[in-house]
Scaffold this motif. Sequence first.
Motif, PDB file in Angstrom:
ATOM      1  N   GLY A 153      30.769  51.824  44.582  1.00 35.65           N
ATOM      2  CA  GLY A 153      31.947  52.912  45.007  1.00 35.65           C
ATOM      3  C   GLY A 153      32.958  52.650  43.857  1.00 35.65           C
ATOM      4  N   VAL A 154      33.444  51.272  43.851  1.00 36.23           N
ATOM      5  CA  VAL A 154      34.662  51.129  42.944  1.00 36.23           C
ATOM      6  C   VAL A 154      34.354  51.747  41.368  1.00 36.23           C
ATOM      7  CG1 VAL A 154      35.940  49.285  41.860  1.00 36.23           C
ATOM      8  CG2 VAL A 154      35.445  49.152  44.064  1.00 36.23           C
ATOM      9  N   THR A 155      32.974  51.473  41.132  1.00 37.12           N
ATOM     10  CA  THR A 155      32.634  51.778  39.766  1.00 37.12           C
ATOM     11  C   THR A 155      32.690  53.396  39.466  1.00 37.12           C
ATOM     12  OG1 THR A 155      31.108  49.940  39.728  1.00 37.12           O
ATOM     13  CG2 THR A 155      30.776  51.174  37.840  1.00 37.12           C
ATOM     14  N   ILE A 156      32.159  54.032  40.339  1.00 41.31           N
ATOM     15  CA  ILE A 156      31.847  55.357  40.171  1.00 41.31           C
ATOM     16  C   ILE A 156      33.355  56.136  40.239  1.00 41.31           C
ATOM     17  CG2 ILE A 156      31.226  55.893  42.572  1.00 41.31           C
ATOM     18  CD1 ILE A 156      29.348  58.282  41.186  1.00 41.31           C
ATOM     19  N   GLY A 157      34.178  55.644  41.097  1.00 42.59           N
ATOM     20  CA  GLY A 157      35.435  56.113  41.549  1.00 42.59           C
ATOM     21  C   GLY A 157      36.718  55.431  40.965  1.00 42.59           C
ATOM     22  N   LEU A 158      36.420  54.660  39.904  1.00 40.04           N
ATOM     23  CA  LEU A 158      37.490  53.653  39.533  1.00 40.04           C
ATOM     24  C   LEU A 158      38.803  54.366  39.615  1.00 40.04           C
ATOM     25  CD1 LEU A 158      38.059  50.684  38.297  1.00 40.04           C
ATOM     26  CD2 LEU A 158      37.498  51.662  36.056  1.00 40.04           C
ATOM     27  N   GLN A 159      38.900  55.797  38.892  1.00 40.12           N
ATOM     28  CA  GLN A 159      40.312  56.526  38.636  1.00 40.12           C
ATOM     29  C   GLN A 159      40.796  56.394  40.096  1.00 40.12           C
ATOM     30  OE1 GLN A 159      41.778  58.371  36.388  1.00 40.12           O
ATOM     31  NE2 GLN A 159      42.894  59.758  37.768  1.00 40.12           N
ATOM     32  N   HIS A 160      40.327  56.728  41.251  1.00 38.30           N
ATOM     33  CA  HIS A 160      40.960  57.026  42.458  1.00 38.30           C
ATOM     34  C   HIS A 160      41.456  55.535  42.686  1.00 38.30           C
ATOM     35  CE1 HIS A 160      38.437  60.426  42.307  1.00 38.30           C
ATOM     36  NE2 HIS A 160      37.318  60.020  42.523  1.00 38.30           N
ATOM     37  N   VAL A 161      41.222  54.469  42.478  1.00 41.24           N
ATOM     38  CA  VAL A 161      41.506  53.026  42.840  1.00 41.24           C
ATOM     39  C   VAL A 161      43.013  53.072  42.058  1.00 41.24           C
ATOM     40  CG1 VAL A 161      41.351  50.680  42.930  1.00 41.24           C
ATOM     41  CG2 VAL A 161      39.314  52.233  43.512  1.00 41.24           C
ATOM     42  N   LEU A 162      42.745  53.203  40.764  1.00 37.19           N
ATOM     43  CA  LEU A 162      43.814  53.230  39.930  1.00 37.19           C
ATOM     44  C   LEU A 162      45.147  54.051  40.347  1.00 37.19           C
ATOM     45  CD1 LEU A 162      42.283  52.589  36.444  1.00 37.19           C
ATOM     46  CD2 LEU A 162      42.715  50.929  38.152  1.00 37.19           C
TER      47      LEU A 162
ATOM     48  N   ALA B  30      36.084  57.578  48.549  1.00 39.39           N
ATOM     49  CA  ALA B  30      36.699  56.948  49.770  1.00 39.39           C
ATOM     50  C   ALA B  30      38.358  56.611  49.543  1.00 39.39           C
ATOM     51  CB  ALA B  30      36.307  56.030  50.647  1.00 39.39           C
ATOM     52  N   PRO B  31      38.770  55.924  48.397  1.00 34.52           N
ATOM     53  CA  PRO B  31      40.142  55.610  47.946  1.00 34.52           C
ATOM     54  C   PRO B  31      40.903  56.975  47.960  1.00 34.52           C
ATOM     55  CG  PRO B  31      38.818  54.183  46.828  1.00 34.52           C
ATOM     56  CD  PRO B  31      37.786  55.473  47.428  1.00 34.52           C
ATOM     57  N   ALA B  32      40.477  57.986  47.410  1.00 33.77           N
ATOM     58  CA  ALA B  32      41.136  59.044  47.220  1.00 33.77           C
ATOM     59  C   ALA B  32      41.390  59.789  48.689  1.00 33.77           C
ATOM     60  CB  ALA B  32      40.570  60.228  46.244  1.00 33.77           C
ATOM     61  N   LEU B  33      40.236  59.920  49.183  1.00 36.66           N
ATOM     62  CA  LEU B  33      40.187  60.641  50.735  1.00 36.66           C
ATOM     63  C   LEU B  33      41.230  59.869  51.489  1.00 36.66           C
ATOM     64  CD1 LEU B  33      38.900  62.686  52.646  1.00 36.66           C
ATOM     65  CD2 LEU B  33      37.006  60.938  53.164  1.00 36.66           C
ATOM     66  N   GLY B  34      41.161  58.587  51.455  1.00 33.27           N
ATOM     67  CA  GLY B  34      42.204  57.617  52.247  1.00 33.27           C
ATOM     68  C   GLY B  34      43.842  58.032  51.664  1.00 33.27           C
ATOM     69  N   VAL B  35      44.116  58.306  50.346  1.00 35.33           N
ATOM     70  CA  VAL B  35      45.099  58.618  50.016  1.00 35.33           C
ATOM     71  C   VAL B  35      45.753  60.011  50.555  1.00 35.33           C
ATOM     72  CG1 VAL B  35      46.409  59.673  48.014  1.00 35.33           C
ATOM     73  CG2 VAL B  35      45.090  57.247  47.891  1.00 35.33           C
TER      74      VAL B  35
END
Lengths: 372, 409
Positions: free
Chosen positions: B93-102, B67-72
């Motif tokens: 979600g943060v764990t599996i998609g950590l890269q997207h948050v960073l 979702a963070p990448a989709l939101g970007v």
Amino acid sequence: METLTKKMVFTDASMIITEACVRAGSDVFIGYPITPSNRFYQYGTQRFPSFLAGPDEITVMQWMSGFSAAGKFPVTATAFPGLALMAEGLNMAYAMELPMLLILTQRLGPSTGSATTGAQGDLMFLNGLISGKYPIPVFSHSDFEDAWDMTYESIKMAIKFRTPVVLLTSKELVMTNKSFDINKLKEIIPVKKFSTEVIEPYAPYKTGEEMVPAYIPLGDEKYQVRINASTHNDAGLIKKNDPESMANTKRLKEKFEKRIDEFTFYDYDKEEKAKKLIVTYGISADASRDAVGKLREEGEMVSLLIVKTLLPVPGAILDIINTYDEIVFVEENISGIYKEILFGVDHNPKIKSVNKIGNLISPTEIIKAVKQ
Amino acid sequence: MKKILTKMKMPFCQGCGHGIIVRSIAKALEQLGYENKDTIIVSDIGCSGLVDPLFDTHSIHGLHGRAPALGVGVSLGLDNPGKKVIVIQGDGGVTIGLQHVLEAARRNIDITLVVMNNLLYGMTGGQISGLSTRKFKEQRDFEVDVPPFDIVKLAHVSGAAFSARATSIKTYPDVMKEALEVNGFSIVEFSSLCTSYAFKKLDQLQEVIEPPEIFKNERIPVRIHQRVTNSLFDKLDVVEKQFDSKIKSGIGVVVAGSAGGGVQSAAKMLATAGMLSGLHATMKGEYPVTVGTGFSVAEVILSRSYVNYTGLEKPDVVIIVSEDGLNKVRGKIKDNDTVIIDSSLKTDEYPDAIYGDFVRNAGKRGAALAALAYWLKNSTLIDVDALKKAVSTHKYSKVLLEAIDKGMS
């Protein structure tokens, strides 16, 4: 505009496809570099109105989807390793019904394989890419004019049907330079993105006869837009096992089946009285054209079918194939993937297959198979 | 003003903390005056992914962790500072998609990320996540020696304009408001009680969570760059016939040398010379993925008619100017081929080969072009002046013209 004068240049299909994307109204190229799609990335940085460098292909597919949901048309280009990472995201974009274009430059597998060697090895993966075997449109090109036209058609289709579309190509098709008269290219008119006809009262996934929901971007001032990748109802909210959401799910397949005539593309070079037909696509089309020319010079009667709408399989393709006694499939892979999609794995005496990996299939090899 | 939330009952388990966070988001939005259609909720998978129907706003529901990448994508695609993109995900979600948050933090994209951290995966039976604290894991005697990611600090050092952890529910609306007011990437990790798989009471949760913190970076958000570009075709040279050629039907030429030796460039010049002579031309190159080392081989076809198949079943002319090149094309050379080899590569493999001092006279970088000029001069298939014309628009035309002259001497 048709002109009589020639304008000869020395170029490649990566440039032609990139230029066609932008002229058709694409807004952004979101890339992650991978051989042999490098030239798309390179040309994309020069030509697209916006360009973003994704940190990996999973992110690329998410960014693409976000842009598309916001009403911008995104394009990316990758090869199998990148496609594999995009698989879940492509299922998402497909279920959300987001228009976008993915250019897939095939290279030799399995796995990393040989990055700079061409192949036609990814069609089976695309055929099963969407869980449940819902069809994702896959188009192919076989020469420079096709590269231009099929890019345009891919973008038109993506927007008209609200769907990701794959333009399937391969290394030799997009990295070989040729002298070419660019005045042969037809005019491209930017594709209109948003729906003007909305069925009131608006619901994000409500459809009429066309079976495609209105394309309204997130953030719209008039309509509340809800987009959803999970099983959803017309309102775009998660709903499982009710008739409305099941109908919505089935519609993902039916919208293509019902209107397949609108996107059936092929070149059929028919030889009257011929009982043999060569069926091919993409990079193997040029060798097949040469082979057919030589065979006819030698008095052999043979027809040629170059398929451009690979998936979903149009009935018109099967109708042509079924009028022949002997069909020769030409594909640069180990066992004949398109052949298997059409006819399965069972032995069929009517069907021959010319296959090869690591190098282009030559006209000589095709001629030999046809004569056998 | 219309309420941000719908009238739907909270879909979470009895006593779940997620409802408090949802209400805090709505309260903050309303206090800041956001209208329903100004707000886009981007939701993830898991318990936090049930939020869409609660918000009477735009919404998009995607994949687990993405979702963070989709939101970007949504934020950059809209490119509208008047709209607010709020991404909601859980600790899984943060764990599996950590890269997207960073990545979103690094770019300081204008979105607000709400992390509902209940220390576990609630939808699959309460498994621990990358944000489960050590004290929580001690109670389960599971992976106690593995610390959690501090997503707040990670986002901060990656460049987020605002990163915070809120642990007391009384502070939630105010922290949320502060995050929403940020122009750029803001992230708030809210502690949330999972009554089904963690604790029955809030004070039990308070004993195992990390303390609150707030970090800021003074940055302006990165937005999408729009530009007007010209057609790629504008950069191409338009080639018109100016010379005649003695090529009757077609000819295939292989140029083999070392990477960095001007092989691809020389082959392109030959193709252009062919076009200047009214011929159709094709060219493809083969070289290793490294730059400047190893072989470099180019195939050129010149033909009276349009060339469909660009593979060379049998080359007519093979030009070899280095050991790397010789090794690469060895075995592909057939009888009757014209073979032109640099004198430094004396070999008895090809008794009819023609030798020339291309490297010695024109240098390593000029050898391929010199050898082509030598071949054209002797075969007279294409006017050498066509080759000279082809190089005349090149930025190093002076050097290239010298190489051609060296090849002909």
